[in-house]
Motif scaffolding. Structure first.
Motif, PDB file in Angstrom:
ATOM      1  N   GLY A   1       3.438   3.364 -12.308  1.00 20.20           N
ATOM      2  CA  GLY A   1       3.917   3.091 -10.960  1.00 20.20           C
ATOM      3  C   GLY A   1       3.870   1.637 -10.548  1.00 20.20           C
ATOM      4  N   PHE A   2       3.922   0.720 -11.517  1.00 24.46           N
ATOM      5  CA  PHE A   2       3.933  -0.725 -11.258  1.00 24.46           C
ATOM      6  C   PHE A   2       2.687  -1.196 -10.495  1.00 24.46           C
ATOM      7  N   LYS A   3       1.567  -0.478 -10.648  1.00 24.08           N
ATOM      8  CA  LYS A   3       0.346  -0.829  -9.928  1.00 24.08           C
ATOM      9  C   LYS A   3      -0.538  -1.754 -10.761  1.00 24.08           C
ATOM     10  N   ASP A   4      -1.304  -2.574 -10.081  1.00 22.91           N
ATOM     11  CA  ASP A   4      -2.374  -3.325 -10.724  1.00 22.91           C
ATOM     12  C   ASP A   4      -3.591  -2.401 -10.745  1.00 22.91           C
ATOM     13  N   GLN A   5      -3.718  -1.658 -11.823  1.00 23.71           N
ATOM     14  CA  GLN A   5      -4.750  -0.628 -11.858  1.00 23.71           C
ATOM     15  C   GLN A   5      -6.152  -1.215 -11.728  1.00 23.71           C
ATOM     16  N   LEU A   6      -6.404  -2.334 -12.375  1.00 22.11           N
ATOM     17  CA  LEU A   6      -7.749  -2.905 -12.319  1.00 22.11           C
ATOM     18  C   LEU A   6      -8.107  -3.340 -10.901  1.00 22.11           C
TER      19      LEU A   6
ATOM     20  N   THR B   1     -16.829  -0.274 -19.286  1.00 22.69           N
ATOM     21  CA  THR B   1     -15.823  -0.905 -20.137  1.00 22.69           C
ATOM     22  C   THR B   1     -14.650   0.068 -20.266  1.00 22.69           C
ATOM     23  N   LEU B   2     -13.468  -0.427 -19.922  1.00 24.15           N
ATOM     24  CA  LEU B   2     -12.271   0.403 -19.908  1.00 24.15           C
ATOM     25  C   LEU B   2     -11.263  -0.102 -20.928  1.00 24.15           C
ATOM     26  N   GLN B   3     -10.609   0.831 -21.600  1.00 26.29           N
ATOM     27  CA  GLN B   3      -9.489   0.504 -22.481  1.00 26.29           C
ATOM     28  C   GLN B   3      -8.256   1.242 -21.964  1.00 26.29           C
ATOM     29  N   GLY B   4      -7.083   0.701 -22.280  1.00 28.11           N
ATOM     30  CA  GLY B   4      -5.849   1.348 -21.844  1.00 28.11           C
ATOM     31  C   GLY B   4      -5.547   1.144 -20.373  1.00 28.11           C
ATOM     32  N   VAL B   5      -5.815  -0.059 -19.863  1.00 27.33           N
ATOM     33  CA  VAL B   5      -5.614  -0.370 -18.440  1.00 27.33           C
ATOM     34  C   VAL B   5      -4.255  -1.042 -18.251  1.00 27.33           C
ATOM     35  N   ASP B   6      -3.463  -0.543 -17.314  1.00 22.10           N
ATOM     36  CA  ASP B   6      -2.139  -1.093 -17.006  1.00 22.10           C
ATOM     37  C   ASP B   6      -2.190  -2.046 -15.818  1.00 22.10           C
ATOM     38  N   ARG B   7      -1.275  -3.022 -15.876  1.00 20.55           N
ATOM     39  CA  ARG B   7      -1.007  -3.859 -14.701  1.00 20.55           C
ATOM     40  C   ARG B   7       0.501  -4.016 -14.594  1.00 20.55           C
ATOM     41  N   PHE B   8       1.063  -3.393 -13.566  1.00 18.36           N
ATOM     42  CA  PHE B   8       2.476  -3.529 -13.212  1.00 18.36           C
ATOM     43  C   PHE B   8       3.431  -2.892 -14.229  1.00 18.36           C
ATOM     44  N   LEU B   9       2.989  -1.853 -14.939  1.00 16.27           N
ATOM     45  CA  LEU B   9       3.857  -1.142 -15.866  1.00 16.27           C
ATOM     46  C   LEU B   9       4.552   0.027 -15.176  1.00 16.27           C
ATOM     47  N   PRO B  10       5.800   0.318 -15.559  1.00 15.78           N
ATOM     48  CA  PRO B  10       6.518   1.450 -14.955  1.00 15.78           C
ATOM     49  C   PRO B  10       5.784   2.774 -15.136  1.00 15.78           C
ATOM     50  N   GLN B  11       5.137   2.977 -16.305  1.00 15.80           N
ATOM     51  CA  GLN B  11       4.502   4.264 -16.587  1.00 15.80           C
ATOM     52  C   GLN B  11       3.360   4.592 -15.625  1.00 15.80           C
TER      53      GLN B  11
ATOM     54  N   ILE C   1     -13.498  -4.853 -17.765  1.00 15.38           N
ATOM     55  CA  ILE C   1     -14.908  -4.598 -17.497  1.00 15.38           C
ATOM     56  C   ILE C   1     -15.104  -4.554 -15.988  1.00 15.38           C
ATOM     57  N   LEU C   2     -15.747  -3.490 -15.527  1.00 11.86           N
ATOM     58  CA  LEU C   2     -16.188  -3.370 -14.141  1.00 11.86           C
ATOM     59  C   LEU C   2     -17.698  -3.496 -14.121  1.00 11.86           C
ATOM     60  N   SER C   3     -18.245  -4.181 -13.119  1.00 12.53           N
ATOM     61  CA  SER C   3     -19.686  -4.428 -13.099  1.00 12.53           C
ATOM     62  C   SER C   3     -20.212  -4.472 -11.674  1.00 12.53           C
ATOM     63  N   ARG C   4     -21.390  -3.883 -11.477  1.00 12.95           N
ATOM     64  CA  ARG C   4     -22.077  -4.026 -10.201  1.00 12.95           C
ATOM     65  C   ARG C   4     -22.715  -5.409 -10.087  1.00 12.95           C
TER      66      ARG C   4
ATOM     67  N   CYS D   1     -13.140  -8.016 -14.661  1.00 16.62           N
ATOM     68  CA  CYS D   1     -12.408  -8.994 -15.458  1.00 16.62           C
ATOM     69  C   CYS D   1     -11.535  -8.237 -16.444  1.00 16.62           C
ATOM     70  N   PHE D   2     -10.549  -8.939 -17.021  1.00 12.21           N
ATOM     71  CA  PHE D   2      -9.489  -8.272 -17.769  1.00 12.21           C
ATOM     72  C   PHE D   2      -9.067  -9.113 -18.958  1.00 12.21           C
ATOM     73  N   SER D   3      -8.697  -8.430 -20.056  1.00 12.99           N
ATOM     74  CA  SER D   3      -8.073  -9.109 -21.188  1.00 12.99           C
ATOM     75  C   SER D   3      -6.744  -8.428 -21.486  1.00 12.99           C
ATOM     76  N   PRO D   4      -5.637  -9.138 -21.318  1.00  9.26           N
ATOM     77  CA  PRO D   4      -4.322  -8.547 -21.559  1.00  9.26           C
ATOM     78  C   PRO D   4      -3.986  -8.543 -23.047  1.00  9.26           C
ATOM     79  N   SER D   5      -4.213  -7.418 -23.700  1.00  9.44           N
ATOM     80  CA  SER D   5      -3.847  -7.326 -25.112  1.00  9.44           C
ATOM     81  C   SER D   5      -2.341  -7.487 -25.271  1.00  9.44           C
ATOM     82  N   VAL D   6      -1.598  -6.846 -24.377  1.00 11.48           N
ATOM     83  CA  VAL D   6      -0.146  -6.999 -24.305  1.00 11.48           C
ATOM     84  C   VAL D   6       0.169  -7.734 -23.015  1.00 11.48           C
ATOM     85  N   ASN D   7       0.952  -8.809 -23.130  1.00 15.18           N
ATOM     86  CA  ASN D   7       1.176  -9.679 -21.982  1.00 15.18           C
ATOM     87  C   ASN D   7       2.632 -10.125 -21.967  1.00 15.18           C
ATOM     88  N   LEU D   8       3.449  -9.503 -21.108  1.00 16.52           N
ATOM     89  CA  LEU D   8       4.865  -9.845 -20.974  1.00 16.52           C
ATOM     90  C   LEU D   8       5.117 -10.234 -19.525  1.00 16.52           C
TER      91      LEU D   8
END
Length: 240
Positions: free
Chosen positions: A57-62, A45-55, A90-93, A74-81
Motif C-alpha cells: 500500500g505504498f506505506k513506510d512500514q518502519l 530485528t525485522l526482515q522483509g520490511v517494505d517502504r513505499f512498495l505497491p504490495q 531494528i526497533l529498540s526501546r 533504523c533501516f538497511s535497504p537491501s533493495v533500493n530503487l
C-alpha cells in the motif's frame, strides 16, 4: 554504578514479517503491530520490511511500526530503487547511537546486514540483523562477508535474523564455534515450511537465557523471542 556490577536484562525478538502479509494472503500492518507488541521485546530485528512498495500500500512500514510501538528505529535497504525500498530494520526501546549497513550480495536480490549500537544507561550493546539468501550458492558467497563483519563487532553483541539455514548446515559451523545460540526451550519450527531458520546468537557470558517461538499467522515466519540476562564486566570483553 561500576560496570562490573551492571546486570543487563533484555528481551530480543527476531521476525521475518514478509511485509505483513499473513497466511490469509492479506497485508495488514495493524495486526503486525499487535503481534510485535505481544512479545513485549526491548529490541526487535525485522526482515522483509517494505517502504513505499505497491504490495504493502505504498506505506513506510518502519515509520508506522516505530511510531505505534513507540520505539527507536533504523533501516538497511537491501533493495533500493529511488524511494522504493525493502530490507531489514531494528526497533529498540533504547536510543540508537550509531548504525552501519553492510551489503552482502545476492543473485536473486541484494541482501544486507544492519548493525546498531544501543545506549543502555552508561553501557552500550551492539545488535546485528541480517537476512541471508534462499539458495545455498547465494549463502556460500554471503557467509564470508558476513563473518568478516561479525569479527569486527564491538562486544557485547547480539546477532539475529533469518539465516535461511538450520543449525546443522555446514555453513553455520564457523558461527557456532564463536557465538552462542540461544536455543529454543522446545523444538519448534520458525517458519510455515517447518524449518528452524530464524536464530538469535550472543557473544557474551550469559547468566540466564531462554528462547521460544510465538505462534502466529501474521507472516509465513513466526516471531522468535529470547530473554537474556548477563553481567556486564568490561574486562571480559577486552581484546589484546
Amino acid at each position: 554504578m561500576n560496570s562490573v556490577d551492571t546486570i543487563l536484562n533484555m528481551r530480543v525478538m527476531t521476525y521475518n514479517i514478509r511485509h505483513g502479509k499473513g497466511m490469509d494472503g492479506q497485508t495488514n500492518l495493524r495486526r503486525l503491530v499487535e503481534e510485535i507488541a505481544k512479545a513485549n521485546a526491548d529490541v526487535v530485528t525485522l526482515q522483509g520490511v517494505d517502504r513505499f512498495l505497491p504490495q504493502s500500500g505504498f506505506k513506510d512500514q518502519l515509520k508506522k511500526l516505530a511510531k505505534q510501538l513507540r520505539m527507536y528505529s533504523c533501516f538497511s535497504p537491501s533493495v533500493n530503487l529511488l524511494i522504493v525500498q525493502y530490507g531489514n530494520a531494528i526497533l529498540s526501546r533504547y536510543p540508537i547511537i550509531s548504525k552501519e549497513i553492510k551489503y552482502i550480495g545476492g543473485s536473486i536480490e541484494r541482501r544486507s546486514a544492519l548493525t546498531a549500537r544501543l545506549q543502555i544507561g552508561e553501557e552500550s550493546v551492539t545488535v546485528l540483523n541480517t537476512h541471508l539468501g534462499v539458495h545455498t550458492k547465494e549463502r556460500m558467497k554471503q557467509i564470508p562477508i558476513l563473518w568478516d563483519a561479525l569479527n569486527k563487532l564491538e562486544r557485547p553483541a547480539i546477532i539475529a535474523g533469518d539465516f535461511n539455514m538450520e543449525m546443522d548446515d555446514p555453513l553455520m559451523k564457523q558461527l557456532k564455534s564463536r557465538w552462542q545460540k540461544i536455543a529454543l526451550q522446545k523444538k519448534h519450527s520458525t517458519e510455515d515450511n517447518g524449518g528452524e531458520i530464524d536464530h538469535i546468537f550472543v557473544n557474551m557470558l550469559i547468566e540466564q537465557a531462554s528462547a521460544w517461538v510465538q505462534p502466529s499467522d501474521v507472516s509465513d515466519h513466526y516471531p522468535v523471542i529470547a530473554e537474556l540476562r548477563w553481567r556486564l564486566d568490561k574486562s571480559l570483553y577486552t581484546t589484546t
